[in-house]
Scaffold this motif. Structure first.
Motif, short mmCIF file in Angstrom:
data_model
loop_
_atom_site.label_atom_id
_atom_site.label_comp_id
_atom_site.label_asym_id
_atom_site.label_seq_id
_atom_site.Cartn_x
_atom_site.Cartn_y
_atom_site.Cartn_z
N ALA A 30 27.57 -17.38 3.69
CA ALA A 30 28.64 -16.49 3.37
C ALA A 30 29.23 -16.57 2.11
CB ALA A 30 29.42 -16.49 4.43
N GLU A 31 29.65 -18.16 1.75
CA GLU A 31 30.29 -18.31 0.58
C GLU A 31 29.76 -18.14 -0.56
OE1 GLU A 31 33.22 -19.82 -1.81
OE2 GLU A 31 33.67 -19.44 0.40
N LEU A 32 28.27 -18.54 -0.65
CA LEU A 32 27.67 -18.50 -1.96
C LEU A 32 26.77 -17.16 -2.15
CD1 LEU A 32 26.02 -21.94 -2.14
CD2 LEU A 32 28.22 -21.16 -3.39
N GLY A 33 26.31 -16.48 -1.17
CA GLY A 33 25.39 -15.40 -1.21
C GLY A 33 24.09 -15.75 -1.61
N ASP A 34 23.54 -14.98 -2.42
CA ASP A 34 22.21 -15.48 -3.02
C ASP A 34 22.33 -16.68 -4.02
OD1 ASP A 34 19.35 -15.53 -3.47
OD2 ASP A 34 19.57 -13.70 -4.91
N ILE A 35 21.83 -17.69 -3.35
CA ILE A 35 21.84 -19.02 -4.03
C ILE A 35 20.94 -19.16 -5.28
CG2 ILE A 35 20.09 -20.34 -3.11
CD1 ILE A 35 22.05 -22.72 -2.79
N ASN A 40 21.97 -24.23 -11.89
CA ASN A 40 21.76 -25.46 -11.44
C ASN A 40 22.83 -25.71 -10.44
OD1 ASN A 40 24.24 -25.78 -13.03
ND2 ASN A 40 22.78 -26.15 -15.00
N TYR A 41 23.03 -27.06 -10.14
CA TYR A 41 24.10 -27.29 -9.11
C TYR A 41 25.50 -27.36 -9.69
CZ TYR A 41 24.56 -31.98 -11.24
OH TYR A 41 24.66 -32.97 -12.46
N LYS A 42 25.64 -27.59 -11.05
CA LYS A 42 26.91 -27.31 -11.74
C LYS A 42 27.56 -26.05 -11.34
CE LYS A 42 25.78 -30.99 -15.01
NZ LYS A 42 25.75 -31.41 -16.59
N GLN A 43 26.69 -25.15 -11.60
CA GLN A 43 27.28 -23.75 -11.69
C GLN A 43 27.73 -23.36 -10.33
OE1 GLN A 43 24.11 -21.00 -12.93
NE2 GLN A 43 24.83 -21.20 -14.97
N ILE A 44 27.16 -23.87 -9.21
CA ILE A 44 27.64 -24.01 -7.67
C ILE A 44 28.66 -24.59 -7.65
CG2 ILE A 44 26.90 -24.46 -5.14
CD1 ILE A 44 23.99 -24.01 -6.15
N ASN A 45 28.86 -25.74 -7.95
CA ASN A 45 30.20 -26.57 -8.03
C ASN A 45 31.38 -25.58 -8.42
OD1 ASN A 45 29.06 -28.68 -6.66
ND2 ASN A 45 29.06 -30.10 -8.54
N TYR A 47 31.51 -22.69 -9.17
CA TYR A 47 31.98 -21.27 -8.33
C TYR A 47 32.72 -21.70 -6.93
CZ TYR A 47 30.98 -17.11 -5.55
OH TYR A 47 31.27 -15.91 -5.02
N ALA A 48 32.22 -22.93 -6.42
CA ALA A 48 32.99 -23.20 -5.16
C ALA A 48 34.33 -23.78 -5.47
CB ALA A 48 32.36 -24.03 -4.27
N GLY A 49 34.76 -24.06 -6.80
CA GLY A 49 35.90 -24.75 -7.17
C GLY A 49 35.99 -26.08 -6.74
N ILE A 50 34.92 -26.67 -6.93
CA ILE A 50 34.96 -28.21 -6.55
C ILE A 50 34.41 -28.98 -7.90
CG2 ILE A 50 34.91 -28.23 -4.15
CD1 ILE A 50 31.94 -28.61 -4.25
N ASP A 51 34.63 -28.41 -8.84
CA ASP A 51 34.22 -28.86 -10.26
C ASP A 51 35.24 -29.88 -10.51
OD1 ASP A 51 32.61 -29.12 -12.47
OD2 ASP A 51 33.56 -27.71 -13.68
N ILE A 52 34.46 -31.24 -10.45
CA ILE A 52 35.27 -32.54 -10.84
C ILE A 52 35.26 -32.84 -12.11
CG2 ILE A 52 35.22 -34.88 -10.34
CD1 ILE A 52 33.68 -34.38 -7.71
N GLN A 53 36.42 -33.12 -12.86
CA GLN A 53 36.54 -33.71 -13.91
C GLN A 53 36.11 -35.16 -14.25
OE1 GLN A 53 36.91 -31.80 -16.89
NE2 GLN A 53 36.88 -29.88 -15.77
N ARG A 54 35.39 -35.52 -15.31
CA ARG A 54 34.98 -37.06 -15.54
C ARG A 54 35.84 -37.31 -16.73
NH1 ARG A 54 29.33 -35.89 -12.79
NH2 ARG A 54 29.91 -36.30 -10.70
N TYR A 55 36.26 -38.45 -16.58
CA TYR A 55 36.94 -39.25 -17.81
C TYR A 55 36.34 -40.36 -18.29
CZ TYR A 55 40.69 -35.93 -17.15
OH TYR A 55 41.38 -34.64 -16.65
#
Length: 55
Positions: A30-35, A40-45, A47-55
């Motif tokens: 329901a959240e992602l639709g057609d995966i 890649n997994y970075k685009q999914i992250n 889109y879902a709003g869980i893209d983590i910033q790394r320093y």
């Protein structure tokens, strides 16, 4: 919703992962639709709003 999704291939694939049941699989669909629209997994992250910033 799980009853309607039983015949979907992506539902069966998601349920095959350990820890993902019928309810979670339906929510992911329901959240992602057609995966397949994500390259890649970075685009999914992102889109879902869980893209983590790394320093």
């Amino acid at each position: 919703m799980a009853g309607f999704s039983k015949e979907r291939v992506d539902f069966q694939i998601l349920k095959s992962f350990p820890g993902i049941g019928a309810s979670t699989a339906v929510r992911i669909i329901a959240e992602l639709g057609d995966i397949r629209r994500f390259k890649n997994y970075k685009q999914i992250n992102a889109y879902a709003g869980i893209d983590i910033q790394r320093y």
